[in-house]
Write an enzyme that holds these catalytic residues in place. Structure first.
Site, PDB file in Angstrom:
ATOM      1  N   LYS A  13     -15.457  18.161 -18.283  1.00 13.87           N
ATOM      2  CA  LYS A  13     -16.212  18.732 -17.154  1.00 13.87           C
ATOM      3  C   LYS A  13     -15.430  18.614 -15.856  1.00 13.87           C
ATOM      4  O   LYS A  13     -15.328  19.573 -15.100  1.00 13.87           O
ATOM      5  CB  LYS A  13     -17.543  17.992 -16.937  1.00 13.87           C
ATOM      6  CG  LYS A  13     -18.539  18.090 -18.036  1.00 13.87           C
ATOM      7  CD  LYS A  13     -19.855  17.432 -17.634  1.00 13.87           C
ATOM      8  CE  LYS A  13     -19.784  15.946 -17.350  1.00 13.87           C
ATOM      9  NZ  LYS A  13     -19.539  15.085 -18.507  1.00 13.87           N
ATOM     10  N   ARG A  88     -28.725  15.626 -15.153  1.00 14.48           N
ATOM     11  CA  ARG A  88     -28.562  14.896 -16.408  1.00 14.48           C
ATOM     12  C   ARG A  88     -29.895  14.576 -17.061  1.00 14.48           C
ATOM     13  O   ARG A  88     -29.906  13.991 -18.147  1.00 14.48           O
ATOM     14  CB  ARG A  88     -27.835  13.583 -16.138  1.00 14.48           C
ATOM     15  CG  ARG A  88     -26.332  13.643 -16.443  1.00 14.48           C
ATOM     16  CD  ARG A  88     -25.749  12.373 -15.898  1.00 14.48           C
ATOM     17  NE  ARG A  88     -24.616  11.869 -16.600  1.00 14.48           N
ATOM     18  CZ  ARG A  88     -23.372  11.893 -16.101  1.00 14.48           C
ATOM     19  NH1 ARG A  88     -23.112  12.494 -14.970  1.00 14.48           N
ATOM     20  NH2 ARG A  88     -22.396  11.321 -16.754  1.00 14.48           N
ATOM     21  N   ARG A 127      -7.304   8.521 -22.075  1.00 17.46           N
ATOM     22  CA  ARG A 127      -7.428   8.497 -20.608  1.00 17.46           C
ATOM     23  C   ARG A 127      -7.141   7.087 -20.084  1.00 17.46           C
ATOM     24  O   ARG A 127      -6.419   6.916 -19.105  1.00 17.46           O
ATOM     25  CB  ARG A 127      -8.841   8.948 -20.220  1.00 17.46           C
ATOM     26  CG  ARG A 127      -9.171   8.803 -18.751  1.00 17.46           C
ATOM     27  CD  ARG A 127     -10.296   9.706 -18.338  1.00 17.46           C
ATOM     28  NE  ARG A 127     -11.625   9.175 -18.657  1.00 17.46           N
ATOM     29  CZ  ARG A 127     -12.761   9.807 -18.394  1.00 17.46           C
ATOM     30  NH1 ARG A 127     -12.747  10.985 -17.831  1.00 17.46           N
ATOM     31  NH2 ARG A 127     -13.923   9.264 -18.695  1.00 17.46           N
ATOM     32  N   ARG A 139     -11.402   3.053 -15.424  1.00 16.49           N
ATOM     33  CA  ARG A 139     -12.799   3.014 -14.987  1.00 16.49           C
ATOM     34  C   ARG A 139     -13.518   1.881 -15.712  1.00 16.49           C
ATOM     35  O   ARG A 139     -13.310   1.671 -16.903  1.00 16.49           O
ATOM     36  CB  ARG A 139     -13.475   4.344 -15.347  1.00 16.49           C
ATOM     37  CG  ARG A 139     -13.317   5.397 -14.294  1.00 16.49           C
ATOM     38  CD  ARG A 139     -13.839   6.729 -14.755  1.00 16.49           C
ATOM     39  NE  ARG A 139     -15.236   6.717 -15.198  1.00 16.49           N
ATOM     40  CZ  ARG A 139     -15.971   7.810 -15.370  1.00 16.49           C
ATOM     41  NH1 ARG A 139     -15.436   9.007 -15.130  1.00 16.49           N
ATOM     42  NH2 ARG A 139     -17.216   7.745 -15.765  1.00 16.49           N
ATOM     43  N   ARG A 150     -22.933   5.585 -23.051  1.00 14.90           N
ATOM     44  CA  ARG A 150     -22.934   6.831 -22.260  1.00 14.90           C
ATOM     45  C   ARG A 150     -23.159   8.043 -23.174  1.00 14.90           C
ATOM     46  O   ARG A 150     -23.862   8.981 -22.820  1.00 14.90           O
ATOM     47  CB  ARG A 150     -21.620   6.972 -21.480  1.00 14.90           C
ATOM     48  CG  ARG A 150     -21.514   5.974 -20.313  1.00 14.90           C
ATOM     49  CD  ARG A 150     -20.091   5.800 -19.809  1.00 14.90           C
ATOM     50  NE  ARG A 150     -19.517   7.005 -19.275  1.00 14.90           N
ATOM     51  CZ  ARG A 150     -18.207   7.212 -19.124  1.00 14.90           C
ATOM     52  NH1 ARG A 150     -17.340   6.273 -19.454  1.00 14.90           N
ATOM     53  NH2 ARG A 150     -17.761   8.337 -18.629  1.00 14.90           N
TER      54      ARG A 150
END
Ligand code: AMP
Length: 193
Positions: A13, A88, A127, A139, A150
């Protein structure tokens, strides 16, 4: 142009929203980035959100709705925006519809990026590895346990939203398993048809 980009964490996204924003000269509105900025600036809202984000759960609707409402009232959003990570929940979608209706606006499309769960986990790990290799800090919610949470939050709270936009005739689904450039092309094709 007012677009929503949907997809589970790691679907791409952020990358696609950034490309669309540049190409169409409209801002990318990422609620995740806004919340991380609040955490970094140690605001009252940021410290409340941090614990929730670190668990991989969703921040309360009223907090994000207010953040988005304030943001889309700004001058640079007049010609449009790309929403990345919002809405969301069904309550957020309803709030967004109401915010836009008040201005006599509506979204042009809600674009879903479809990616398989196993690929999402592999992408998250890559990532993290790339960030660390470049000397950065990963993160705090990019670790196996939080990421699994998540993904579950997406499945339980966000995926039901797809029906909301399908019923309104605004949903477009795109195969997010393809290469980044192919996904960008598919999105642009949808926007021009
Ligand atoms: P993201 O960068 O979009 O993956 O978001 C990171 C985290 O920020 C999420 O796991 C949530 O804790 C929080 N967050 C971002 N956007 C929202 C939203 N629209 N509603 C609730 N929580 C959000």
């Amino acid at each position: 142009m007012r677009l929503i980009l949907f997809g589970p964490p790691g679907a791409g996204k952020g990358t696609q929203a950034q490309r669309l924003a540049e190409r169409h000269s409209i801002p990318q509105l990422s609620t995740g980035d806004m919340l991380r900025a609040a955490v970094a600036n140690d605001t009252k809202m940021g410290s409340r959100a941090k614990a929730i984000m670190d668990r991989g759960e969703l921040v309360p609707d009223d907090v994000v709705n207010q953040m988005v409402s304030d943001r889309i009232d700004q001058e640079d959003c007049r010609k449009g925006f790309i929403l990345d990570g919002f809405p969301r929940t069904v309550a957020q979608a309803e709030a967004l519809t109401a915010m836009l209706e008040q201005k006599g606006d509506k979204i042009d499309a809600a674009i879903e990026l479809k990616v398989e769960r196993a690929a999402l986990i592999t992408r998250m790990e890559k990532r993290v590895a790339d960030t660390l290799a470049a000397g950065g800090t990963a993160r705090s919610d990019d670790n196996r346990d939080t990421f699994a949470r998540r993904l579950d939050e997406y499945q339980h709270k966000t995926a039901p939203l797809l029906n909301y936009y399908r019923r309104r005739g605004e949903l477009v689904s795109i195969d997010g398993m393809q290469g980044m450039d192919v996904v960008t092309r598919d999105i642009e094709n949808v926007l021009t048809t």
